[in-house]
Design an enzyme around this catalytic site. Structure first.
Site, PDB file in Angstrom:
ATOM      1  N   GLY A  10      -0.034  13.611   3.909  1.00 33.41           N
ATOM      2  CA  GLY A  10      -1.431  13.867   4.255  1.00 33.41           C
ATOM      3  C   GLY A  10      -2.280  12.620   4.209  1.00 33.41           C
ATOM      4  N   GLY A  11      -3.582  12.812   4.104  1.00 34.79           N
ATOM      5  CA  GLY A  11      -4.519  11.692   4.171  1.00 34.79           C
ATOM      6  C   GLY A  11      -4.716  10.986   2.834  1.00 34.79           C
ATOM      7  N   ASP A  16      16.501  28.864   6.564  1.00 37.92           N
ATOM      8  CA  ASP A  16      16.851  30.260   6.284  1.00 37.92           C
ATOM      9  C   ASP A  16      15.699  31.020   5.636  1.00 37.92           C
ATOM     10  OD1 ASP A  16      19.390  30.255   7.342  1.00 37.92           O
ATOM     11  OD2 ASP A  16      20.361  29.704   5.479  1.00 37.92           O
ATOM     12  N   GLU A  33      21.447  27.076   8.202  1.00 38.08           N
ATOM     13  CA  GLU A  33      20.331  26.312   7.636  1.00 38.08           C
ATOM     14  C   GLU A  33      20.175  24.873   8.149  1.00 38.08           C
ATOM     15  OE1 GLU A  33      17.948  27.081   5.038  1.00 38.08           O
ATOM     16  OE2 GLU A  33      17.226  25.113   5.610  1.00 38.08           O
ATOM     17  N   GLN A  59      21.622  34.457   4.482  1.00 39.63           N
ATOM     18  CA  GLN A  59      20.384  34.163   3.745  1.00 39.63           C
ATOM     19  C   GLN A  59      19.077  34.496   4.464  1.00 39.63           C
ATOM     20  OE1 GLN A  59      17.942  30.435   1.729  1.00 39.63           O
ATOM     21  NE2 GLN A  59      20.056  30.095   2.238  1.00 39.63           N
TER      22      GLN A  59
HETATM   23  N1  COA Z   1      30.277  47.230  11.286  1.00 38.09           N
HETATM   24  C1  COA Z   1      31.058  46.696  12.251  1.00 38.09           C
HETATM   25  N2  COA Z   1      30.917  45.443  12.700  1.00 38.09           N
HETATM   26  C2  COA Z   1      29.966  44.685  12.122  1.00 38.09           C
HETATM   27  C3  COA Z   1      29.123  45.175  11.107  1.00 38.09           C
HETATM   28  C4  COA Z   1      29.318  46.533  10.688  1.00 38.09           C
HETATM   29  N3  COA Z   1      28.564  47.084   9.744  1.00 38.09           N
HETATM   30  N4  COA Z   1      28.289  44.193  10.747  1.00 38.09           N
HETATM   31  C5  COA Z   1      28.582  43.121  11.496  1.00 38.09           C
HETATM   32  N5  COA Z   1      29.617  43.418  12.337  1.00 38.09           N
HETATM   33  C6  COA Z   1      30.212  42.530  13.328  1.00 38.09           C
HETATM   34  C7  COA Z   1      29.245  42.071  14.380  1.00 38.09           C
HETATM   35  O1  COA Z   1      29.022  43.087  15.306  1.00 38.09           O
HETATM   36  C8  COA Z   1      29.993  40.885  14.962  1.00 38.09           C
HETATM   37  O2  COA Z   1      31.010  41.367  15.858  1.00 38.09           O
HETATM   38  P1  COA Z   1      31.235  40.765  17.352  1.00 38.09           P
HETATM   39  O3  COA Z   1      31.232  39.298  17.225  1.00 38.09           O
HETATM   40  O4  COA Z   1      32.554  41.342  17.714  1.00 38.09           O
HETATM   41  O5  COA Z   1      30.132  41.237  18.210  1.00 38.09           O
HETATM   42  C9  COA Z   1      30.730  40.344  13.758  1.00 38.09           C
HETATM   43  O6  COA Z   1      30.612  41.335  12.723  1.00 38.09           O
HETATM   44  C10 COA Z   1      30.223  39.026  13.224  1.00 38.09           C
HETATM   45  O7  COA Z   1      28.804  38.917  13.282  1.00 38.09           O
HETATM   46  P2  COA Z   1      28.130  37.500  13.404  1.00 38.09           P
HETATM   47  O8  COA Z   1      26.665  37.650  13.313  1.00 38.09           O
HETATM   48  O9  COA Z   1      28.654  36.804  14.625  1.00 38.09           O
HETATM   49  O10 COA Z   1      28.657  36.770  12.080  1.00 38.09           O
HETATM   50  P3  COA Z   1      29.289  35.315  11.899  1.00 38.09           P
HETATM   51  O11 COA Z   1      29.720  35.263  10.483  1.00 38.09           O
HETATM   52  O12 COA Z   1      30.316  34.997  12.906  1.00 38.09           O
HETATM   53  O13 COA Z   1      28.051  34.332  12.142  1.00 38.09           O
HETATM   54  C11 COA Z   1      25.833  33.478  11.689  1.00 38.09           C
HETATM   55  C12 COA Z   1      27.103  34.142  11.119  1.00 38.09           C
HETATM   56  C13 COA Z   1      24.819  33.436  10.569  1.00 38.09           C
HETATM   57  C14 COA Z   1      26.162  32.062  12.163  1.00 38.09           C
HETATM   58  C15 COA Z   1      25.306  34.309  12.864  1.00 38.09           C
HETATM   59  O14 COA Z   1      25.156  35.652  12.452  1.00 38.09           O
HETATM   60  C16 COA Z   1      23.994  33.807  13.421  1.00 38.09           C
HETATM   61  O15 COA Z   1      23.925  32.798  14.121  1.00 38.09           O
HETATM   62  N6  COA Z   1      22.889  34.519  13.118  1.00 38.09           N
HETATM   63  C17 COA Z   1      21.576  34.214  13.623  1.00 38.09           C
HETATM   64  C18 COA Z   1      20.974  33.013  12.945  1.00 38.09           C
HETATM   65  C19 COA Z   1      20.925  33.140  11.458  1.00 38.09           C
HETATM   66  O16 COA Z   1      20.355  34.043  10.894  1.00 38.09           O
HETATM   67  N7  COA Z   1      21.480  32.136  10.789  1.00 38.09           N
HETATM   68  C20 COA Z   1      21.291  31.916   9.381  1.00 38.09           C
HETATM   69  C21 COA Z   1      22.108  32.725   8.533  1.00 38.09           C
HETATM   70  S1  COA Z   1      21.656  32.379   6.873  1.00 38.09           S
END
Ligand code: COA
Length: 422
Positions: A247-248, A168, A139, A17
């Site tokens: 607020g106030g 988010d 979030e 998101q």
């Molecule tokens: N091709 C190949 N690999 C891809 C890719 C693509 N096009 N797009 C993503 N990937 C891989 C990433 O490189 C990662 O691999 P790695 O862990 O081996 O390095 C993997 O997919 C997963 O990415 P990740 O961001 O860790 O996803 P997740 O589902 O495990 O975690 C979140 C999701 C949101 C918790 C995390 O991305 C995060 O903390 N983001 C920052 C904060 C944030 O925006 N949070 C709110 C989200 S609404």
């Protein structure tokens, strides 16, 4: 009419998101947003909270309008070459991967900057540098870590998260502002830069008034909080304030006619000092205009519960819309508690583009929230979200200028998944 961000190319490496909210706004303002998704998988939200089997979810479609989608495996060697070319071609790269994920792919800020010194690379992480910098964050974690949850809810209840996605979507908005600021800076300096926003920081920024109150506690009780009137002592930290105004000008949520059966038959009611006399006349307490203990705002602070109980006795005789109709002409600030159903049925919001009806090949027509920011010379046309990889071929050809034989090689390497050449 030319769009404000026409000509700006955005490499959208976002998912879920927070990041997609940001790039959707850039798309609404006219940027060419190219969403890079893992072949055959795509943004995880495509398949989350499914309401129509086989179709992209509303979660995905409502966050990814005005974008193109390319399937690209950024861990495949050929995929990395294509990504490098995209980085050279684009003005902005936006990502919200878990900390370190982009570095592991081989695209650190240093590398991205080396490939394209003019690029703006914008990132969302849960926390800024420090002890939590490696954490994955969603979030509600941000709402809790940013101070919002501890100050939301009622005094005698647990901390609460809010329905508004301040962690988010709130962070996406902050990032978007950082990006357009960096683009403005690049116009003058010619150089790109890194833009970083932490979800904890964004929530805290939105909860700024609660940090204000934290410091005001040093000077004594917070007199505008209900708990002051109730004689409940304050602790060390900004407390939960229920529906008290932040607020106030004191305010509360009050019952309206029908509250026994309708969970949203309520109104917010603010007793702004400037209209106090009109409030007194309206609710049938004209003496409060001059009575000792009621005439001035400071005198009223320890009687707010009594005052709002009396106003509520009046609002309970009216519907929330009647309250609005009676108070508005008197400049008394009130707001009906609107349900999502009532909002979805508000024709006026469709007229302004705040709500839009979008047609989608898999799901048919659905309602979405349009762009809340209105630019007079750059009106927004909301276009449907892309299917996974819908524009892979188009982007390889028209944006990256690969010829047919190069495209064949890219496809056979497995870097981009299927491409529809029909
Ligand atoms: N091709 C190949 N690999 C891809 C890719 C693509 N096009 N797009 C993503 N990937 C891989 C990433 O490189 C990662 O691999 P790695 O862990 O081996 O390095 C993997 O997919 C997963 O990415 P990740 O961001 O860790 O996803 P997740 O589902 O495990 O975690 C979140 C999701 C949101 C918790 C995390 O991305 C995060 O903390 N983001 C920052 C904060 C944030 O925006 N949070 C709110 C989200 S609404």
């Amino acid at each position: 009419m030319m769009k404000a961000l026409e000509g700006v190319k955005v490499l959208d490496f976002t998912h879920v998101q927070s990041g997609p909210t940001c790039t959707q706004i850039l798309g609404w303002f006219g940027a060419d947003v190219i969403k890079v998704e893992r072949p055959g998988v795509g943004d995880a939200t495509r398949k989350q909270l499914i309401d129509k089997p086989g179709a992209d979810s509303l979660y995905f479609t409502m966050l990814n309008h005005n974008k193109r989608s390319i399937e690209l495996n950024s861990k495949n060697e050929t995929g990395k070459e294509v990504l490098t070319r995209l980085i050279k071609e684009c003005d902005v790269l936006v990502e919200n991967f878990a900390p370190g994920a982009l570095d592991r792919m081989g695209f650190s800020w240093e590398r991205v900057h080396e490939i394209n010194p003019r690029i703006i690379m914008a990132s969302i992480k849960g926390f800024g540098p420090g002890k939590y910098e490696d954490c994955k964050v969603y979030e509600n974690v941000a709402q809790c870590a940013g101070g919002s949850a501890s100050t939301t809810g009622f005094l005698d209840g647990p901390p609460l998260v809010t329905g508004a996605q301040i962690g988010d979507s709130g962070t996406g908005l902050h990032l978007c502002l950082g990006i357009v600021t960096a683009l403005f800076h690049r116009e003058k300096s010619g150089v790109g830069q890194r833009v970083s926003v932490a979800m904890q920081d964004s929530v805290l920024n939105l909860a700024r008034v609660k940090m204000r109150d934290q410091q005001r506690l040093d000077a004594g009780p917070l007199k505008e909080y209900s708990q002051f009137g109730e004689g409940i002592p304050f602790g060390e930290a900004t407390p939960r304030a229920g529906n008290d105004s932040g607020g106030g000008q004191p305010g509360r949520i009050l019952k309206c006619k029908g509250w026994e059966t309708d969970p949203n038959a309520y109104t917010y009611f603010i007793i702004q000092a400037a209209v106090w006399e009109k409030v007194c006349d309206l609710i049938g307490e004209p003496n409060w205009k001059t009575d000792d203990g009621f005439a001035s705002p400071p005198e009223r602070l320890d009687k707010l519960n009594q005052i709002f109980e009396r106003i509520e006795a009046w609002t309970m005789t009216k519907t929330k819309f009647e309250v609005m109709d009676l108070c508005n002409p008197l400049d008394i600030p009130v707001g009906p508690i609107l349900s999502m159903k009532e909002i979805a049925e508000d024709e006026g919001l469709y007229d302004t583009g705040t709500l839009v009806k979008v047609d989608h090949p898999e799901r048919g027509e659905y309602i979405s929230v349009g762009c809340p920011i209105k630019l007079s010379a750059s009106p927004v046309d909301v276009t449907r979200s892309p299917l996974l990889g819908e524009h892979t071929l188009e982007i390889l050809k028209d944006v990256l200028h690969y010829d047919d034989s190069e495209i064949n090689n890219i496809v056979s390497s497995g870097a981009v998944g299927e491409v529809n050449k029909s």
